[in-house]
Write a protein that holds these residues in place. Structure first.
Motif, PDB file in Angstrom:
ATOM      1  N   PRO A 296       0.803  -1.233   0.000  1.00  8.73           N
ATOM      2  CA  PRO A 296       0.000   0.000   0.000  1.00  8.73           C
ATOM      3  C   PRO A 296       0.826   1.268   0.000  1.00  8.73           C
ATOM      4  CG  PRO A 296      -0.918  -1.613   1.516  1.00  8.73           C
ATOM      5  CD  PRO A 296       0.381  -2.175   1.036  1.00  8.73           C
ATOM      6  N   LYS A 315      -5.231   3.962  -4.576  1.00  4.65           N
ATOM      7  CA  LYS A 315      -6.302   3.953  -3.578  1.00  4.65           C
ATOM      8  C   LYS A 315      -6.993   2.594  -3.558  1.00  4.65           C
ATOM      9  CE  LYS A 315      -7.183   8.925  -3.433  1.00  4.65           C
ATOM     10  NZ  LYS A 315      -8.182  10.009  -3.635  1.00  4.65           N
ATOM     11  N   HIS A 347      -7.669  -4.738  -3.186  1.00  6.75           N
ATOM     12  CA  HIS A 347      -7.619  -4.183  -1.832  1.00  6.75           C
ATOM     13  C   HIS A 347      -7.835  -2.667  -1.912  1.00  6.75           C
ATOM     14  CE1 HIS A 347      -6.295  -3.786   2.385  1.00  6.75           C
ATOM     15  NE2 HIS A 347      -5.738  -2.650   1.981  1.00  6.75           N
ATOM     16  N   ASN A 349      -7.546   0.753   0.013  1.00  3.89           N
ATOM     17  CA  ASN A 349      -6.782   1.290   1.143  1.00  3.89           C
ATOM     18  C   ASN A 349      -7.565   2.291   1.977  1.00  3.89           C
ATOM     19  OD1 ASN A 349      -4.265  -0.115   0.761  1.00  3.89           O
ATOM     20  ND2 ASN A 349      -3.979   1.117  -1.067  1.00  3.89           N
ATOM     21  N   GLU A 350      -8.729   2.691   1.495  1.00  2.70           N
ATOM     22  CA  GLU A 350      -9.603   3.598   2.235  1.00  2.70           C
ATOM     23  C   GLU A 350     -11.031   3.369   1.760  1.00  2.70           C
ATOM     24  OE1 GLU A 350      -9.449   7.739   0.043  1.00  2.70           O
ATOM     25  OE2 GLU A 350      -7.381   7.012   0.409  1.00  2.70           O
ATOM     26  N   THR A 385     -13.939  -1.302   1.017  1.00  8.21           N
ATOM     27  CA  THR A 385     -12.721  -1.077   1.781  1.00  8.21           C
ATOM     28  C   THR A 385     -12.091  -2.431   2.083  1.00  8.21           C
ATOM     29  OG1 THR A 385     -11.766  -0.015   3.737  1.00  8.21           O
ATOM     30  CG2 THR A 385     -13.860  -1.143   4.041  1.00  8.21           C
TER      31      THR A 385
END
Length: 450
Positions: A296, A315, A347, A349-350, A385
């Motif tokens: 990440p 992101k 994935h 990350n936020e 998320t």
């Protein structure tokens, strides 16, 4: 009395299978050095040669009944051609036995025995004599052979002045003069132009109608499916599978046995799934670079900082992609008209609201065959998320054959890329039907239309 006994023997012989192969093993000796001069041979008396043994066939057994058409498929080096040469008595097995009941015509290496300094007519005469035809039969057939090969006006031209295609046509036309009981075919359809290949197919179709037993080696799975009742899959000199042609072709392409796997018939254009796998493991390709497994904190760059085959602001990270066949197995080879499922592990990350996932398929010369995304399909992904999985299922791949590159991407609704894998995934399609061209369009014919 004698006549009756002879008839009984004949009937017993006719009931036997056409070919019986029992525990055949074929080994070749491969020397580590080659002695060509007198000095090398004399020196070899004091220093014996070293060699290794290569086993081309390993304990192969099968039976072919009269009138059956058997396909033999497998990768190069699996022992297919060696097997046909043993059955046709060109090679002797190291161990085991082969029983053949009927007259064999082998189409193994067309044109072997032709002489380049002889004319087309003279080569026909020589080749036909080797095949056992009488002088009257040869004289009667010459014009037909030349006409079939399309070489009538080249009757008195020396073979060395022929193109390779002309030589193949002449060899094939000469070889089919005899009516065989058993036909052995090794990649005849891999040479020649389309017209010649169609002539070959017509001849084989006629033989099949007449009940000629055929062993058909080919990488053309469409031709195997067309002509063969049963098919044998070979690998590393062994029989891997032997049964119905469709089942064995699937075993070859997908590496599964239908008795061990159930096809996934349910068609879902796009589904959003809960992630079940957490391991980062990019899909293995032949010669296309795998996507980088990134952390990440790594920066892929904004759209203005573009890498050659991957970019985005990270992101959302596409961790890896799986291509699944109709059995739900990870694969990179598919039959024409079979389904393809693309499963994307990612994935976020936020918290990301309504990302758009898309794919694109490209063929040769950067030609785009297909492209779609979740927005086009009317799917709202929602807020994501952490680790998630999304997949798209293409119910039928219409491309007939070739190698294709897949782009997988995710971006925002205002087209800012989160992670873009540009043409990073490779898969191939094998034509197992009879359609020609680049796509297999569904069509219907109607007779007597008003």
């Amino acid at each position: 009395m004698f006549q009756k006994q002879a008839m009984v023997k004949k009937n017993a012989s006719s009931e036997k299978p056409a070919i019986i192969v029992k525990n055949v093993t074929k080994e070749f000796i491969i020397p580590h050095e080659r002695k060509t001069t007198l000095f090398e041979n004399i020196k070899g008396i004091f220093r014996p040669s070293t060699y290794e043994t290569f086993t081309a066939l390993k304990d192969v057994s099968f039976t072919v009944e009269k009138g059956e058409s058997i396909g033999i498929i497998g990768d190069n080096g699996s022992g297919k051609s060696t097997l046909l040469k043993i059955i046709s008595r060109i090679l002797k097995p190291t161990r085991g036995s082969v029983e053949v009941n009927g007259r064999i015509t082998p189409f193994l290496e067309l044109g072997v025995g032709f002489q380049p300094d002889l004319t087309a007519k003279e080569n026909i005469e020589v080749y036909s004599t080797i095949m056992g035809l009488s002088e009257k039969e040869i004289a009667r057939n010459i014009d037909n052979v030349l006409e079939f090969a399309g070489l009538t006006k080249f009757r008195d031209t020396k073979l060395k002045n022929f193109s390779s295609g002309m030589q193949v046509r002449l060899a094939f036309a000469t070889a089919i003069q005899r009516e065989p009981d058993i036909l052995l075919v090794d990649e005849v359809l891999a040479v020649g132009d389309m017209d010649f290949q169609q002539k070959c197919l017509d001849v084989f179709t006629e033989y099949k109608k007449k009940g000629v037993t055929m062993l058909f080696v080919s990488h053309d799975l469409g031709a195997v499916r067309r002509f063969c009742d049963k098919t044998m899959l070979m690998k590393n000199g062994k029989i891997l599978a032997y049964g119905k042609t469709g089942d064995v072709i699937d075993r070859y392409v997908y590496g599964v046995d239908k008795s061990e796997a159930q096809p996934q018939n349910k068609v879902e254009p796009i589904v959003h799934l809960e992630a079940k796998e957490k391991t980062i493991e990019p899909l293995v390709q032949d010669d296309v670079q795998k996507p980088d497994v990134i952390k990440p904190e790594q920066n892929l760059g904004e759209p203005s900082t573009v890498r050659k085959d991957r970019w985005g602001n990270q992101k959302i990270i596409i961790k890896y992609v799986k291509l699944l066949d109709k059995y739900g197995k990870e694969n990179d080879r598919f039959n024409t008209n079979d389904p393809l499922t693309i499963r994307i592990f990612y994935h976020a990350n936020e918290l990301i609201s309504d990302p758009i996932f898309g794919i694109a398929i490209y063929g040769e010369h950067d030609l785009q065959y297909y492209g779609t995304n979740t927005d086009i399909q009317g799917l709202n992904v929602g807020t994501v998320t952490g680790d998630n999985v999304i997949e798209i299922k293409i119910p039928s791949l219409p491309m007939t054959a070739g190698r294709f590159l897949l782009t997988v991407a995710v971006h925002s609704r205002n087209h800012i890329p989160y992670d873009w894998h540009d043409k990073k995934y490779l898969f191939s399609i094998i034509n197992t039907g009879r359609t020609v061209g680049i796509i297999d369009l569904k069509s219907e014919w109607k007779l007597n239309v008003d």
